[in-house]
Each structure stands twice: as C-alpha cells, then as structure tokens.
Scaffold this motif. Structure first.
Motif, PDB file in Angstrom:
ATOM      1  N   CYS A 119       3.405  40.618  55.012  1.00  0.00           N
ATOM      2  CA  CYS A 119       3.692  41.895  55.679  1.00  0.00           C
ATOM      3  C   CYS A 119       3.430  43.067  54.737  1.00  0.00           C
ATOM      4  N   PHE A 120       3.887  42.943  53.484  1.00  0.00           N
ATOM      5  CA  PHE A 120       3.700  44.031  52.527  1.00  0.00           C
ATOM      6  C   PHE A 120       2.215  44.217  52.215  1.00  0.00           C
ATOM      7  N   ALA A 121       1.469  43.117  52.088  1.00  0.00           N
ATOM      8  CA  ALA A 121       0.031  43.213  51.846  1.00  0.00           C
ATOM      9  C   ALA A 121      -0.657  43.946  52.999  1.00  0.00           C
ATOM     10  N   GLY A 122      -0.249  43.646  54.227  1.00  0.00           N
ATOM     11  CA  GLY A 122      -0.815  44.336  55.384  1.00  0.00           C
ATOM     12  C   GLY A 122      -0.478  45.816  55.387  1.00  0.00           C
ATOM     13  N   ALA A 123       0.770  46.148  55.063  1.00  0.00           N
ATOM     14  CA  ALA A 123       1.182  47.559  55.009  1.00  0.00           C
ATOM     15  C   ALA A 123       0.411  48.295  53.915  1.00  0.00           C
ATOM     16  N   LEU A 124       0.210  47.645  52.784  1.00  0.00           N
ATOM     17  CA  LEU A 124      -0.532  48.251  51.680  1.00  0.00           C
ATOM     18  C   LEU A 124      -1.975  48.513  52.088  1.00  0.00           C
ATOM     19  N   GLN A 125      -2.580  47.587  52.812  1.00  0.00           N
ATOM     20  CA  GLN A 125      -3.951  47.782  53.283  1.00  0.00           C
ATOM     21  C   GLN A 125      -4.051  48.970  54.230  1.00  0.00           C
ATOM     22  N   VAL A 126      -3.081  49.106  55.126  1.00  0.00           N
ATOM     23  CA  VAL A 126      -3.081  50.232  56.065  1.00  0.00           C
ATOM     24  C   VAL A 126      -2.943  51.559  55.319  1.00  0.00           C
ATOM     25  N   VAL A 127      -2.001  51.621  54.400  1.00  0.00           N
ATOM     26  CA  VAL A 127      -1.774  52.848  53.625  1.00  0.00           C
ATOM     27  C   VAL A 127      -3.025  53.206  52.820  1.00  0.00           C
ATOM     28  N   ALA A 128      -3.609  52.222  52.139  1.00  0.00           N
ATOM     29  CA  ALA A 128      -4.806  52.480  51.326  1.00  0.00           C
ATOM     30  C   ALA A 128      -5.966  52.954  52.200  1.00  0.00           C
ATOM     31  N   LYS A 129      -6.163  52.311  53.337  1.00  0.00           N
ATOM     32  CA  LYS A 129      -7.247  52.711  54.238  1.00  0.00           C
ATOM     33  C   LYS A 129      -7.049  54.148  54.700  1.00  0.00           C
ATOM     34  N   ASN A 130      -5.819  54.502  55.067  1.00  0.00           N
ATOM     35  CA  ASN A 130      -5.533  55.858  55.521  1.00  0.00           C
ATOM     36  C   ASN A 130      -5.754  56.898  54.431  1.00  0.00           C
ATOM     37  N   GLN A 131      -5.654  56.476  53.161  1.00  0.00           N
ATOM     38  CA  GLN A 131      -5.863  57.387  52.039  1.00  0.00           C
ATOM     39  C   GLN A 131      -7.274  57.277  51.467  1.00  0.00           C
ATOM     40  N   GLY A 132      -8.124  56.443  52.077  1.00  0.00           N
ATOM     41  CA  GLY A 132      -9.495  56.282  51.615  1.00  0.00           C
ATOM     42  C   GLY A 132      -9.624  55.541  50.297  1.00  0.00           C
ATOM     43  N   VAL A 133      -8.678  54.645  50.020  1.00  0.00           N
ATOM     44  CA  VAL A 133      -8.672  53.885  48.774  1.00  0.00           C
ATOM     45  C   VAL A 133      -9.128  52.454  49.043  1.00  0.00           C
ATOM     46  N   ASN A 134     -10.067  51.964  48.227  1.00  0.00           N
ATOM     47  CA  ASN A 134     -10.539  50.590  48.334  1.00  0.00           C
ATOM     48  C   ASN A 134      -9.692  49.712  47.427  1.00  0.00           C
ATOM     49  N   LEU A 135      -8.951  48.774  48.006  1.00  0.00           N
ATOM     50  CA  LEU A 135      -8.088  47.889  47.226  1.00  0.00           C
ATOM     51  C   LEU A 135      -8.803  46.660  46.697  1.00  0.00           C
ATOM     52  N   GLY A 136      -9.973  46.347  47.221  1.00  0.00           N
ATOM     53  CA  GLY A 136     -10.661  45.133  46.791  1.00  0.00           C
ATOM     54  C   GLY A 136      -9.840  43.902  47.137  1.00  0.00           C
ATOM     55  N   ASP A 137      -9.765  42.953  46.218  1.00  0.00           N
ATOM     56  CA  ASP A 137      -9.034  41.703  46.446  1.00  0.00           C
ATOM     57  C   ASP A 137      -7.599  41.794  45.948  1.00  0.00           C
ATOM     58  N   THR A 138      -6.846  42.684  46.529  1.00  0.00           N
ATOM     59  CA  THR A 138      -5.443  42.857  46.154  1.00  0.00           C
ATOM     60  C   THR A 138      -4.600  41.745  46.758  1.00  0.00           C
ATOM     61  N   SER A 139      -3.632  41.252  45.987  1.00  0.00           N
ATOM     62  CA  SER A 139      -2.710  40.246  46.513  1.00  0.00           C
ATOM     63  C   SER A 139      -1.277  40.661  46.216  1.00  0.00           C
ATOM     64  N   VAL A 140      -0.368  40.129  47.016  1.00  0.00           N
ATOM     65  CA  VAL A 140       1.056  40.397  46.852  1.00  0.00           C
ATOM     66  C   VAL A 140       1.788  39.067  46.719  1.00  0.00           C
ATOM     67  N   THR A 141       2.574  38.948  45.671  1.00  0.00           N
ATOM     68  CA  THR A 141       3.419  37.778  45.470  1.00  0.00           C
ATOM     69  C   THR A 141       4.867  38.219  45.612  1.00  0.00           C
ATOM     70  N   ALA A 142       5.597  37.574  46.505  1.00  0.00           N
ATOM     71  CA  ALA A 142       7.024  37.875  46.684  1.00  0.00           C
ATOM     72  C   ALA A 142       7.834  36.780  46.016  1.00  0.00           C
ATOM     73  N   GLU A 143       8.692  37.189  45.104  1.00  0.00           N
ATOM     74  CA  GLU A 143       9.629  36.262  44.458  1.00  0.00           C
ATOM     75  C   GLU A 143      10.998  36.518  45.073  1.00  0.00           C
ATOM     76  N   VAL A 144      11.494  35.549  45.817  1.00  0.00           N
ATOM     77  CA  VAL A 144      12.793  35.677  46.477  1.00  0.00           C
ATOM     78  C   VAL A 144      13.788  34.793  45.739  1.00  0.00           C
ATOM     79  N   SER A 145      14.836  35.405  45.237  1.00  0.00           N
ATOM     80  CA  SER A 145      15.864  34.673  44.485  1.00  0.00           C
ATOM     81  C   SER A 145      17.136  34.569  45.306  1.00  0.00           C
ATOM     82  N   LEU A 146      17.743  33.404  45.273  1.00  0.00           N
ATOM     83  CA  LEU A 146      19.035  33.180  45.920  1.00  0.00           C
ATOM     84  C   LEU A 146      20.121  33.292  44.853  1.00  0.00           C
ATOM     85  N   HIS A 147      21.159  34.059  45.152  1.00  0.00           N
ATOM     86  CA  HIS A 147      22.259  34.282  44.215  1.00  0.00           C
ATOM     87  C   HIS A 147      23.569  33.845  44.850  1.00  0.00           C
TER      88      HIS A 147
END
Length: 137
Positions: free
Chosen positions: A55-83
């Motif tokens: 979801c965050f990768a998709g949102a980042l792509q939308v934001v970058a496109k709207n700002q005319g920024v080429n992200l190339g092969d951007t990836s997002v890694t989510a680290e979820v910790s249980l406490h």
C-alpha cells in the motif's frame, strides 16, 4: 464516500488457516519460533507487513507521479514488530524502509515519503495508534 471494493478473509486465530473469500490466499498460520511456536506458517504480523509495504509503495508511486518524479525501481520493506508491555498488553510497531534512487537521498526524497505517509490508507489507519518510522535507504 464511495466504496471501490471490499476484501474479505476468514481466520481461526494464530494457529490454523486464513483464507480469502476468492480463494487466492489460503495460508497456514503458526506462531513464530521466537515466541514458542513451530514457525511452520505465516503470522498476522507478516501479513500486515505485506499489506502495508504494498500500500505504501503504491501511495509513493502516486505522489511521485503527481510531482513529476521518476522513482525507478523503488521498493518498500515493512518491518512489523510485536510487543508485549506489562501494563499495556500486546501492540505492534512498524518501520517502513524505502529504497529510493541515490539522487533522492535528500530533502526531496524525505518529502516524498512524508507525502505518501499522508496518502497511504494503512498510514491513515495506523496514525496515532501505533509507532511508524519512515527510513530512506
């Protein structure tokens, strides 16, 4: 508000199976070895990490496109910790590690992440509820 679609899945706790209504996801669930489980399956934190990173990768792509920024092969890694807090019980936290092109390892890249964090539905759902850290890599 217009509903675009609804996803549905059924689970039977942290041990067992999770199945989506369309059958595309049919996952064995198991507690991680780190908390005394068999580790022979996925867990809710992994599933949350998959959803949030996508979801965050998709949102980042939308934001970058709207700002005319080429992200190339951007990836997002989510680290979820249980406490487990003595007073508060179980909770999660998230670190989103975003691999940006070298030329975006600056204020512009950071601004893109912050803008995506405002747009992403997962970020909106978690805001004020759990700690989420954004890291540029």
């Amino acid at each position: 508000m217009t509903t675009l679609f609804t996803s549905s899945a059924t689970s039977v706790g942290r041990e067992g199976r999770s199945v989506s209504s369309d059958g595309y996801l049919d996952l064995k669930l198991a507690q991680p070895k780190a908390v005394g489980g068999s580790g022979d399956g996925t867990n809710p934190e992994q599933l949350f990490a998959v959803g949030y990173s996508a979801c965050f990768a998709g949102a980042l792509q939308v934001v970058a496109k709207n700002q005319g920024v080429n992200l190339g092969d951007t990836s997002v890694t989510a680290e979820v910790s249980l406490h487990n807090g003595e007073q508060t019980g179980f909770s999660i936290s998230v670190v989103l590690r975003v691999e940006l092109p070298e030329e975006l390892h600056n204020d512009q890249g950071r601004a893109l992440l912050e803008a995506a964090h405002q747009v992403c539905p997962y970020s909106k759902a978690t805001r004020g509820n759990i700690p989420v850290e954004l890291v540029v890599e």
